[in-house]
Design a protein around this motif. Structure first.
Motif, mmCIF file in Angstrom:
data_model
loop_
_atom_site.group_PDB
_atom_site.id
_atom_site.type_symbol
_atom_site.label_atom_id
_atom_site.label_comp_id
_atom_site.label_asym_id
_atom_site.label_seq_id
_atom_site.Cartn_x
_atom_site.Cartn_y
_atom_site.Cartn_z
ATOM 1 N N LEU A 72 33.121 63.829 62.979
ATOM 2 C CA LEU A 72 32.296 65.182 63.510
ATOM 3 C C LEU A 72 33.302 65.035 65.366
ATOM 4 O O LEU A 72 32.924 65.445 65.548
ATOM 5 N N ALA A 73 34.079 64.176 65.666
ATOM 6 C CA ALA A 73 34.737 64.179 66.650
ATOM 7 C C ALA A 73 35.481 65.001 66.161
ATOM 8 O O ALA A 73 36.327 65.704 67.239
ATOM 9 N N ALA A 74 36.181 65.391 65.446
ATOM 10 C CA ALA A 74 37.884 65.601 64.707
ATOM 11 C C ALA A 74 37.538 67.027 64.513
ATOM 12 O O ALA A 74 37.714 68.121 65.118
ATOM 13 N N PHE A 75 35.957 67.259 64.516
ATOM 14 C CA PHE A 75 35.171 68.464 63.811
ATOM 15 C C PHE A 75 35.170 68.808 65.376
ATOM 16 O O PHE A 75 35.111 70.483 65.865
ATOM 17 N N CYS A 76 34.615 68.804 66.529
ATOM 18 C CA CYS A 76 34.296 69.065 67.903
ATOM 19 C C CYS A 76 35.069 69.230 68.200
ATOM 20 O O CYS A 76 34.881 70.614 69.603
ATOM 21 N N GLU A 77 36.146 68.328 68.526
ATOM 22 C CA GLU A 77 37.495 68.771 69.091
ATOM 23 C C GLU A 77 38.001 70.160 69.005
ATOM 24 O O GLU A 77 38.713 70.725 70.509
ATOM 25 N N SER A 250 39.789 56.958 64.314
ATOM 26 C CA SER A 250 39.299 58.216 65.262
ATOM 27 C C SER A 250 40.349 59.416 64.871
ATOM 28 O O SER A 250 41.888 58.755 65.398
ATOM 29 N N SER A 251 39.791 60.522 66.040
ATOM 30 C CA SER A 251 40.799 61.633 65.812
ATOM 31 C C SER A 251 42.063 61.270 67.253
ATOM 32 O O SER A 251 42.765 62.309 65.772
#
Length: 377
Positions: A72-77, A250-251
């Motif tokens: 989610l973190a990587a995608f939303c970045e 973590s991204s």
């Protein structure tokens, strides 16, 4: 892979519903990797990917959950307004997890909230107060095993501050600044690194209002910039793979990158700290301008030194910061009788570095930034 993304995604999204925990975890991790390395094509598939990641956040396995938060973190970045329709369900899940999860999951969750806040910008304001309130308890943690969480929380407050901007942040800023500064007494490089980034973000939203903090934060940045190089070349073995079995997924935590082939390119906590402190000096100068006068000379000396540093991340931040130092120098010297000569001397120093970098540096991004910076002067 970019050309075959649709059929590959079909398989991976299907694997998120597999009865085997290991398969679901691998699928979540794969989505995070896609988000990091298959840009910009992956973002156009957000309508099929985001709902699946949202469902995976409720997985019964903590390991699958953590990998889903990483995804989610990587995608939303790399999302902007596309994230808005998902904002409410996303923040509902993230805030719930933040309050009821083990530490390692909380850290990945904070990283995800940071990515959401960056993508949502002003639309994040309704959630900011709750997030900032929760971060206060993380920013006073002092046990060694909690310092990574404290680092993530410090980073997140800076990201949220950028979303809500000065008007909302300034009245509540002081306790966050106090907590951030006190963290330097805990001798944890990653916390110092994220705190320098936090200070950079606060300087960006406060502009001249940040001048009051310069006597407190500039010496901290100088101290990190002047850390012994010997300690910077030692490989940091203290990663957390054994702790969460994820190898640091973590991204934006790249402390576990493979060493690159050229030069001595081994990432360590100290290198990341130096890069963040170098960036901070440039941001302080750019946003406080004339108030930065007493720190200008020492900052310039450090940046000149770092422009020839052995690691490209530090060189890159030095090249960017030199442009900001020039902006501050021009403002500072304007009111001085011999200001024109001093400004010319500073410009000459910086331009020599840019030319040397363009001629000799072997890192594309460093050279590109030297070219772009020199164009402005």
């Amino acid at each position: 892979m970019k050309e075959k993304l649709e059929p590959i995604l079909h398989v991976v999204l299907g694997a998120l519903r597999d009865p085997e925990e290991m398969v679901r975890g691998a699928a979540s991790f794969a989505l995070g990797q896609f988000a990091e390395y298959l840009q910009p094509e992956i973002v156009s598939h957000y309508e099929s990917v985001l709902p699946c990641i949202l469902s995976a956040l409720d997985d019964i396995s903590d390991e699958v959950k953590e990998k889903s938060y990483y995804a989610l973190a990587a995608f939303c970045e790399n999302m902007s307004e596309e994230i808005l329709p998902y904002l409410d369900p996303l923040m509902g899940k993230l805030l719930g997890s933040l309050q009821n999860s083990p530490r390692n999951l909380q850290e990945t969750c904070m990283s995800a909230i940071g990515s959401v806040a960056s993508g949502a910008e002003q639309a994040f304001i309704p959630y900011a107060e709750k997030v900032l309130e929760l971060m206060k308890s993380f920013m006073v943690l002092t046990n060694d095993e909690d310092l990574r969480s404290r680092a993530r929380a410090t980073e997140l407050v800076g990201i949220v501050a950028m979303s809500v901007e000065r008007l909302r942040m300034e009245p509540i800023l002081h306790p966050f600044m106090e907590a951030a500064i006190s963290g330097f007494g805990l001798e944890f490089s990653e916390l110092r690194e994220y705190t320098h980034e936090f200070f950079s973000n606060i300087a960006a939203i406060m502009d001249g209002g940040f001048a009051q903090y310069l006597p407190l934060v500039v010496p901290l940045a100088f101290s990190s910039c002047n850390l012994d190089d010997g300690s910077a070349v030692d490989v940091d073995e203290s990663d957390d793979e054994s702790r969460n079995g994820l190898g640091g997924v973590s991204s934006d935590d790249e402390a576990h990158d493979e060493p690159r082939v050229c030069n001595i390119s081994i990432r360590t906590g100290v290198l990341d700290e130096k890069a963040a402190a170098t960036q901070a000096l440039g941001m302080f100068a750019l946003h406080t301008k004339t108030s930065y006068a007493q720190y200008l000379e020492e900052s310039l000396n450090i940046l000149v030194r770092h422009s020839g540093y052995f690691h490209e991340d530090v060189r890159l931040q030095a090249i960017i910061a030199l442009k900001n130092i020039l902006t501050a120098a021009n403002a500072i010297f304007q009111s001085q009788s011999d200001g024109a000569a001093k400004a010319r001397q500073t410009l000459d120093t910086v331009m020599k570095i840019y030319i040397k970098t363009m001629t000799d540096d072997n890192d594309k991004e460093v050279v590109a930034n030297a070219c772009m910076s020199s164009r402005h002067h």
